[in-house]
Design an enzyme around this catalytic site. Sequence first.
Site, short mmCIF file in Angstrom:
data_model
loop_
_atom_site.label_atom_id
_atom_site.label_comp_id
_atom_site.label_asym_id
_atom_site.label_seq_id
_atom_site.Cartn_x
_atom_site.Cartn_y
_atom_site.Cartn_z
N LYS A 61 -58.20 -46.89 -53.04
CA LYS A 61 -56.86 -47.39 -53.35
C LYS A 61 -56.21 -47.96 -52.10
O LYS A 61 -55.62 -49.05 -52.13
CB LYS A 61 -55.98 -46.26 -53.94
CG LYS A 61 -56.37 -45.92 -55.37
CD LYS A 61 -55.68 -44.65 -55.90
CE LYS A 61 -56.22 -44.32 -57.29
NZ LYS A 61 -55.78 -43.03 -57.82
N GLN A 105 -52.04 -38.16 -56.34
CA GLN A 105 -53.38 -38.08 -56.92
C GLN A 105 -53.57 -36.76 -57.67
O GLN A 105 -53.24 -35.69 -57.17
CB GLN A 105 -54.43 -38.22 -55.79
CG GLN A 105 -55.88 -38.26 -56.26
CD GLN A 105 -56.23 -39.54 -57.02
OE1 GLN A 105 -55.54 -40.56 -56.94
NE2 GLN A 105 -57.29 -39.48 -57.80
N ASP A 128 -48.11 -44.97 -61.57
CA ASP A 128 -49.08 -44.38 -62.51
C ASP A 128 -48.59 -44.47 -63.95
O ASP A 128 -49.38 -44.33 -64.89
CB ASP A 128 -49.25 -42.88 -62.19
CG ASP A 128 -50.50 -42.59 -61.39
OD1 ASP A 128 -51.51 -43.30 -61.57
OD2 ASP A 128 -50.48 -41.63 -60.61
N1 GUN Z 1 -56.86 -38.84 -60.97
C1 GUN Z 1 -57.78 -39.49 -61.72
N2 GUN Z 1 -57.25 -40.66 -62.19
C2 GUN Z 1 -56.00 -40.72 -61.75
C3 GUN Z 1 -54.97 -41.69 -61.89
O1 GUN Z 1 -55.09 -42.73 -62.55
N3 GUN Z 1 -53.79 -41.39 -61.24
C4 GUN Z 1 -53.62 -40.25 -60.52
N4 GUN Z 1 -52.44 -40.06 -59.95
N5 GUN Z 1 -54.56 -39.34 -60.37
C5 GUN Z 1 -55.75 -39.59 -60.97
#
Ligand code: GUN
Length: 310
Positions: A61, A105, A128
């Site tokens: 990311k 996350q 998100d």
């Molecule tokens: N963990 C796995 N996929 C995601 C996501 O799309 N966003 C977040 N914040 N954590 C994750």
Amino acid sequence: MNSDAPTPSARIIDGRASAARIRARVARAVETLKREHDLVPGLTVVIVGDDPASHVYVRQKGEQTREAGMVSDTIRLDADTPEDELLRLIARLNADARVHGILVQLPLPAHMNADAVIAAIDPAKDVDGFHVQNAGRLSVGLPAMVPCTPLGCRILLEETLGDLSGLEAVVVGRSNIVGKPMAQLLLASHCTVTIAHSRSRDLPALCRRADILVAAVGRPEMIRGDWISPGACVIDVGINRVPTRDPELAAQGKTRLVGDVAFDEALSVAGHITPVPGGVGPMTIACLLMNTVTAAARAHGLDPEAILAD
Ligand code: GUN
């Protein structure tokens, strides 16, 4: 050669190529924001603990955010960080005008309440789309931050099928992150939507109704070829690590990635299908970048659709 063997007919949906196009569009939008509005979008990712897979995702990311020309910040907290320390950090990021997107996350360590943490994020910065305010806005058709994975799935569907109006869509899985928002997006695209899950009666029969089948259950190869209607468009959200087929390599701990759909079986039935890897996966981060531009544009009173237009 066995002439009875089914011939592969499905077209493979190339998520890597689609994600690359989105990233290029985001990079152009970022250039416009810098040049015309003196605005540099910023995304801060917070990761708590040392889950190796999460650290890989978070690194990707950060890299892709920087490649798109945005400011990327990653804050790493120890696994035993108290929840109120994380909540104070989020309050500081909420108040920081240089931070347009905040992503915590998941999963979080067991001593933390993920719902409370998500609720602490300013909904306008919730890239998100997990905050209840964004989930509610999506469900009533108001502008919202939309969860990245379902948003990526809908983009792939529209690129593949065009107008989705009137199609029968079956979403297998009812998570807040994928299944429920996916169903909302398909409904907004005028599909007839069924959400199926582990307690659904006769899951194979439900799946066979689908023109669009979205698998988001997290169970390796659960959806079999004979659950798929001939010609259906299959979107496989699953990313499951399983032992390799070669028993010797498997004994050495070698693994491979598979989706929630039995891909080889589905190939001879489906009309279109996303592979794993290389299907939905790359779309998630591309959509996160797009959401960050959207958040930055809205924070400055700009129209995100105009900024992100090709
Ligand atoms: N963990 C796995 N996929 C995601 C996501 O799309 N966003 C977040 N914040 N954590 C994750």
